[in-house]
Design a protein around this motif. Structure first.
Motif, short mmCIF file in Angstrom:
data_model
loop_
_atom_site.label_atom_id
_atom_site.label_comp_id
_atom_site.label_asym_id
_atom_site.label_seq_id
_atom_site.Cartn_x
_atom_site.Cartn_y
_atom_site.Cartn_z
N ALA A 7 20.42 -17.43 -60.82
CA ALA A 7 21.83 -17.84 -60.82
C ALA A 7 22.74 -16.69 -60.38
O ALA A 7 23.70 -16.89 -59.62
N LEU A 8 22.42 -15.46 -60.83
CA LEU A 8 23.24 -14.31 -60.46
C LEU A 8 23.17 -14.04 -58.95
O LEU A 8 24.17 -13.68 -58.33
N ILE A 9 21.96 -14.20 -58.39
CA ILE A 9 21.82 -13.99 -56.93
C ILE A 9 22.65 -15.02 -56.17
O ILE A 9 23.34 -14.70 -55.20
N ALA A 10 22.58 -16.29 -56.64
CA ALA A 10 23.37 -17.33 -55.99
C ALA A 10 24.86 -17.04 -56.10
O ALA A 10 25.62 -17.18 -55.12
N LEU A 11 25.28 -16.63 -57.29
CA LEU A 11 26.70 -16.31 -57.49
C LEU A 11 27.12 -15.12 -56.65
O LEU A 11 28.22 -15.08 -56.09
N TYR A 67 20.05 -13.88 -45.53
CA TYR A 67 18.62 -13.61 -45.46
C TYR A 67 18.14 -12.89 -46.73
O TYR A 67 17.12 -13.24 -47.32
N GLY A 68 18.90 -11.86 -47.16
CA GLY A 68 18.53 -11.12 -48.37
C GLY A 68 18.52 -12.01 -49.60
O GLY A 68 17.62 -11.93 -50.45
N CYS A 121 15.69 -15.05 -53.75
CA CYS A 121 15.52 -16.33 -54.45
C CYS A 121 14.08 -16.83 -54.32
O CYS A 121 13.51 -17.37 -55.28
N LEU A 122 13.47 -16.62 -53.17
CA LEU A 122 12.09 -17.06 -52.96
C LEU A 122 11.13 -16.28 -53.87
O LEU A 122 10.24 -16.88 -54.49
N VAL A 123 11.35 -14.97 -53.94
CA VAL A 123 10.49 -14.15 -54.81
C VAL A 123 10.63 -14.57 -56.27
O VAL A 123 9.64 -14.74 -56.99
#
Length: 474
Positions: A20-24, A168-169, A174-176
């Motif tokens: 969620a933090l990465i998405a935010l 991309y990052g 998110c994939l990892v």
């Protein structure tokens, strides 16, 4: 939940939170780039407006055609200043986004027009020919226009590249994390199945043990009933002892009252005879006899004060009190008047706050508290400095607090509880050791409390806390 499941649950929660933090973070960066893109485009558009044929160039040419209308020159100068600010702003944004970013052609064009604006009035006055004037003002602004179009493309390319990198990052991260999430969920499901099998085996074992222990449970119930009977008996005995304790306390209070009252009469008689002997035999007594007789009189006076304090304490404990809204400031002024002689003699200063909260209390008993605390401040003052006593009030939702603060000798914190006990005195100064016990007893009668803040050598700060409502108590 065992430790393994707890760790897996914590890890799962952590991974979900991280996802969620990465998405935010991506949304925040995307929004930031969108805002930056708009800001850059607006700055470029405004720059073109300030320079173009409705801005600097337009006003410059109008000034050449109508030199008598100086407002065109003023507008052109304003256009120059605004365009210079926007160029500086674009260079700063370019340094942040691209690195080492400059706009030399645009600056050259702005400086050229500014230079011509500065010299045109002089040329006009000198009646320079049209051809010479045309040669002077002639300037090729095509490089600057090309430069502005080029930086527009540079900014667009840089922002697009940055957006691609961020996307991309974020996708890689998110994939990892998604892979870790799948692994964690798989481990949790496997662990839960294992626990279910173990729980089923344990349940079967417990059912078997339950059948075996049925007789033991019945026996335990009989023992429990017997224990409950014993507890009830102990409860009744405790109730009886409590009633006896209350009766003994009442008897003790009555005893203190009787002793204090009955002993005062013979003490008065002894005091009278001692003082009479001291007067009649003043010329015949030796120095030692005079000293001994004075010691007897001092001890009689101390005993009278002690009995008076005990009698007062007994009355406070036994008698019910009537609570009214009390003007605290008026009571302080009255007790200061009572102590006027000792206050004057000790050169003490009593500072009473102009604004004072009222409290719900018994007026006579509150007067007794103030008299005791003011007397203590004077009695235990520091000889090396003049005594100052500050009295003020504060209020909370539940209580009203009266503060009595002095700069006397102070009390070591380890003795703070001890000073409120009966007959406890930390000094050889005159006093019965009952005064602060009376203060505490009166506050308890009001369902309030008294506390002390003090350090040795730094004075005493007594806090009298009265409840604002009958339902509040301390």
């Amino acid at each position: 939940m065992n430790i393994k499941n707890l760790i897996l649950s914590t890890l799962l929660l952590f991974l979900i939170t991280l996802e969620a933090l990465i998405a935010l973070d991506y949304l925040a960066q995307e929004k930031e780039m969108r805002i930056k893109r708009i800001e850059i485009y607006q700055t470029i558009i405004e720059l073109q407006s300030q320079i173009g044929y409705v801005g600097l160039i337009h006003n410059f040419k109008n000034y050449m055609l109508r030199p008598q209308q100086t407002n065109y020159r003023d507008r052109a100068i304003v256009n120059y200043k605004m365009a210079s600010k926007q160029v500086a702003s674009l260079e700063i944004m370019g340094d942040e986004l691209i690195g080492d970013f400059r706009m030399p052609e645009t600056r050259k064009m702005l400086n050229a027009y500014k230079s011509r604006l500065d010299k045109l009035p002089e040329l006009m006055i000198n009646n320079v020919s049209a051809r010479e004037l045309d040669q002077f003002v002639k300037f090729n602004d095509l490089p600057s226009r090309n430069e502005i179009e080029q930086i527009f493309r540079q900014f667009s390319d840089a922002l697009n590249a940055k957006a691609t990198r961020v996307l991309y990052g974020s996708l890689i991260a998110c994939l990892v994390i998604l892979i870790f999430l799948i692994v964690t969920i798989s481990l949790m499901i496997r662990s839960l199945f294992k626990e279910q099998r173990e729980a089923l085996a344990t349940s079967n074992k417990l059912n078997a043990e339950l059948e075996e222990n049925k007789i033991k449970i019945e026996c335990s119930q009989i023992v429990l009933l017997n224990v409950m009977k014993d507890v009830e008996s102990e409860k009744q005995e405790a109730s009886r002892l409590n009633k006896e304790l209350i009766s003994k306390n009442n008897e003790m209070e009555q005893f203190i009252y009787t002793v204090s009252h009955d002993l005062k009469s013979p003490l008065v008689t002894i005091s009278g005879f001692a003082n009479k002997l001291n007067t009649e035999l003043a010329d015949t007594l030796t120095e030692r006899q005079t000293h001994r007789l004075n010691r007897i009189i001092d001890n009689i006076n101390n005993m009278e004060r002690l009995l008076s304090d005990l009698l007062e304490l007994s009355k406070i404990v036994q008698q019910p009190i009537v609570i009214t809204e009390v003007d605290v400031k008026q009571i302080i002024l009255e007790q200061s008047q009572v102590l006027e002689d000792v206050i004057t003699e000790s050169e003490a200063t009593i500072n009473i706050a102009d604004s004072f909260h009222t409290v719900k209390a018994n007026e006579r008993l509150l007067s007794e508290i103030m008299l005791n605390l003011l007397s203590n401040s004077i009695r235990y003052r520091e000889p090396s400095r003049k005594l100052v006593v500050d009295i003020y009030s504060s209020q909370t939702d539940k209580s009203t607090i009266i503060h009595i603060k002095d700069n006397g000798i102070g009390i070591d914190p380890k003795y703070h509880d001890l000073v409120f006990a009966i007959f406890e005195r930390l000094s050889t100064n005159e006093g019965s050791g009952v005064g602060l016990t009376i203060v505490r007893t009166i506050m308890e009668k009001h369902k309030g409390r008294v506390s002390l803040e003090s350090k040795l050598g730094e004075g005493c700060h007594f806090l009298l806390e009265f409840p604002n409502h009958e339902t509040d108590r301390f």
